[in-house]
Design a protein around this motif. Structure first.
Motif, PDB file in Angstrom:
ATOM      1  N   ASP A   1      54.890  38.498 -42.227  1.00 15.34           N
ATOM      2  CA  ASP A   1      53.513  38.715 -41.771  1.00 15.34           C
ATOM      3  C   ASP A   1      52.683  37.446 -41.863  1.00 15.34           C
ATOM      4  OD1 ASP A   1      53.576  38.769 -44.539  1.00 15.34           O
ATOM      5  OD2 ASP A   1      52.280  40.527 -44.753  1.00 15.34           O
TER       6      ASP A   1
ATOM      7  N   ALA B   1      50.977  35.444 -38.685  1.00 15.94           N
ATOM      8  CA  ALA B   1      49.560  35.105 -38.641  1.00 15.94           C
ATOM      9  C   ALA B   1      49.363  33.609 -38.403  1.00 15.94           C
ATOM     10  CB  ALA B   1      48.880  35.537 -39.941  1.00 15.94           C
TER      11      ALA B   1
ATOM     12  N   HIS C   1      47.583  31.643 -35.336  1.00 20.23           N
ATOM     13  CA  HIS C   1      46.521  30.678 -35.608  1.00 20.23           C
ATOM     14  C   HIS C   1      46.823  29.338 -34.933  1.00 20.23           C
ATOM     15  CE1 HIS C   1      43.285  28.757 -37.880  1.00 20.23           C
ATOM     16  NE2 HIS C   1      44.130  27.813 -38.228  1.00 20.23           N
TER      17      HIS C   1
ATOM     18  N   LEU D   1      47.738  34.912 -46.958  1.00 22.32           N
ATOM     19  CA  LEU D   1      47.415  35.738 -45.789  1.00 22.32           C
ATOM     20  C   LEU D   1      45.962  36.187 -45.844  1.00 22.32           C
ATOM     21  CD1 LEU D   1      48.437  37.132 -43.220  1.00 22.32           C
ATOM     22  CD2 LEU D   1      49.104  39.080 -44.658  1.00 22.32           C
TER      23      LEU D   1
ATOM     24  N   THR E   1      42.974  35.327 -42.993  1.00 28.13           N
ATOM     25  CA  THR E   1      42.521  36.495 -42.227  1.00 28.13           C
ATOM     26  C   THR E   1      41.234  37.083 -42.769  1.00 28.13           C
ATOM     27  OG1 THR E   1      43.871  38.012 -43.570  1.00 28.13           O
ATOM     28  CG2 THR E   1      44.873  37.100 -41.568  1.00 28.13           C
TER      29      THR E   1
ATOM     30  N   GLN F   1      35.397  33.730 -44.192  1.00 32.41           N
ATOM     31  CA  GLN F   1      35.458  32.262 -44.248  1.00 32.41           C
ATOM     32  C   GLN F   1      34.163  31.632 -44.766  1.00 32.41           C
ATOM     33  OE1 GLN F   1      38.523  30.624 -43.286  1.00 32.41           O
ATOM     34  NE2 GLN F   1      39.118  32.790 -43.487  1.00 32.41           N
TER      35      GLN F   1
END
Length: 380
Positions: free
Chosen positions: A68, A72, A76, A272, A276, A279
């Motif tokens: 996973d 991701a 990105h 992760l 995700t 931020q």
């Protein structure tokens, strides 16, 4: 069969070329030498780690990284207007250093030349030597940007070019035009392009940042190195990654799994969550680095023998010093005055010292004031 260096030769060369102090500094020493963010790792990342541990994420992970997380990171790295990338083009590593080591040891053969614009992060040359290759150090221009003519002249027969963007130690951010010209050189001479973008989220307005991932035509030859250390204040978590063509990832994975094994399982859950999740902390840290950058500029301004170009990015200031002393001598003098800095020669930049402003404002102010007093006192 002989090799250019025996293992002992390589280790000895690295030791002889390392200028990091081997002794513990005095208790009252202020260190501006380390690229260590002083911020805590954001709460949601630590919570994800704790939750993963409590859920039983305590066993071996997949050798190339959690599926996973790789998915991701591939998404990105693809992004708007970028070529699509798949999880098979991502390798999770023990920090950015692990990605650099696995990539260079996998892609550089004994005798290969690797073009390294200097000043830059010293690990590239060390790893090239460990692989039996030859680091071809290409001085940058007086403004610390790429000397494209010199790179083009050195390119025939080379294997790779390695850049750090934003650059440690100079704080330079290379322009889209520079990176496009670099692509043209790489295409003409069939070079791999290793791009270490550890500081890509630490760039100051109005300077724009362009990733190598955004340069058309580089997808088939770029070896993109990244880390969670700087952006998310996760230096001690030791997690980074490589994005590259599948064959390069496969080769690097062989090196990484044989030397380091699979990465900590729960840490990958935290990583992760980092990319995700929210931020806001990234923007907060950048705002604080911006204030510290201006503080350093103000404190150094007017210091005899010192010149400082405002860094475009990173949390480093690369200060030109008086020419009658070497950078090692200046760093040694600084320690006598109670402040630890890095000599520019460690990065291939004689005539400079590097300081980090990844520390609190009070400590930073006291350290730069000591440095300023020392630089004034040593003037001929």
């Amino acid at each position: 069969m002989t090799t250019p260096f025996t293992p002992a030769d390589r280790v000895q060369h690295i030791v002889e070329n390392s200028l990091r102090p081997a002794t513990r500094p005095p208790a009252d020493m202020i260190s501006l030498a380390s690229g260590e963010p002083d911020f805590p790792t954001p709460d949601h990342i630590r919570t994800a780690h704790t939750t993963a541990l409590e859920a039983g994420a305590t066993h071996y992970a997949a050798w190339s990284g959690a599926p996973d997380l790789r998915e991701a990171l591939a998404a990105h790295a693809s992004g708007p207007n970028r070529p699509p990338r798949t999880p098979e083009q991502v390798l999770i590593t023990h920090g950015g250093s692990g990605a650099l080591a696995a990539t260079i040891l996998a892609c550089v053969n004994p005798g290969d030349r690797v073009l390294i614009p200097v000043p830059t992060y010293s690990l590239y040359a060390d790893l090239v030597r460990m692989a039996g290759g030859h680091p071809d150090l290409i001085p940058q221009l007086d403004n610390l940007h790429l000397d494209l003519d010199a790179l083009a002249a050195a390119a025939p027969g080379a294997r790779m070019i390695a850049i750090c963007n934003p650059c440690n130690p100079t704080g330079i951010v290379y322009t889209a035009e520079e990176l496009t010209a670099l692509r043209d050189i790489a295409e003409q001479h069939d070079l791999l392009v290793l791009a270490d973008e550890a500081y890509d989220h630490i760039v100051y307005d109005p300077v724009p940042f362009t990733s190598v991932l955004d340069i058309p035509g580089l997808a088939e030859r770029v070896l993109y190195i990244q880390t969670f250390s700087k952006t998310y204040a996760m230096t001690g978590w030791r997690i980074g990654y490589l994005v590259a063509p599948p064959e390069a990832v496969t080769a690097a994975a062989v090196i990484h799994t044989r030397t380091a094994g699979p990465l900590n399982t729960a840490v990958q859950h935290a990583a992760l969550a980092a990319i995700t999740g929210p931020q806001e902390s990234v923007h907060h840290m950048l705002d604080e680095y911006r204030i510290r950058r201006e503080l350093v500029m103000d404190l150094i301004a007017g210091t005899p023998g010192a010149q400082l170009r405002a860094p475009d990015g990173t949390f480093y200031a690369f200060i030109a010093h008086t020419p009658h002393l070497t950078s090692v001598q200046v760093a040694a003098k600084a320690r006598e005055w109670g402040v630890a800095v890095r000599p520019g020669s460690e990065f291939g930049g004689e005539g400079y010292i590097r300081i980090s402003f990844a520390t609190d404002r009070t400590t930073l102010t006291n350290g730069v004031e000591r440095l300023r007093d020392m630089l004034t006192a040593v003037q001929p």
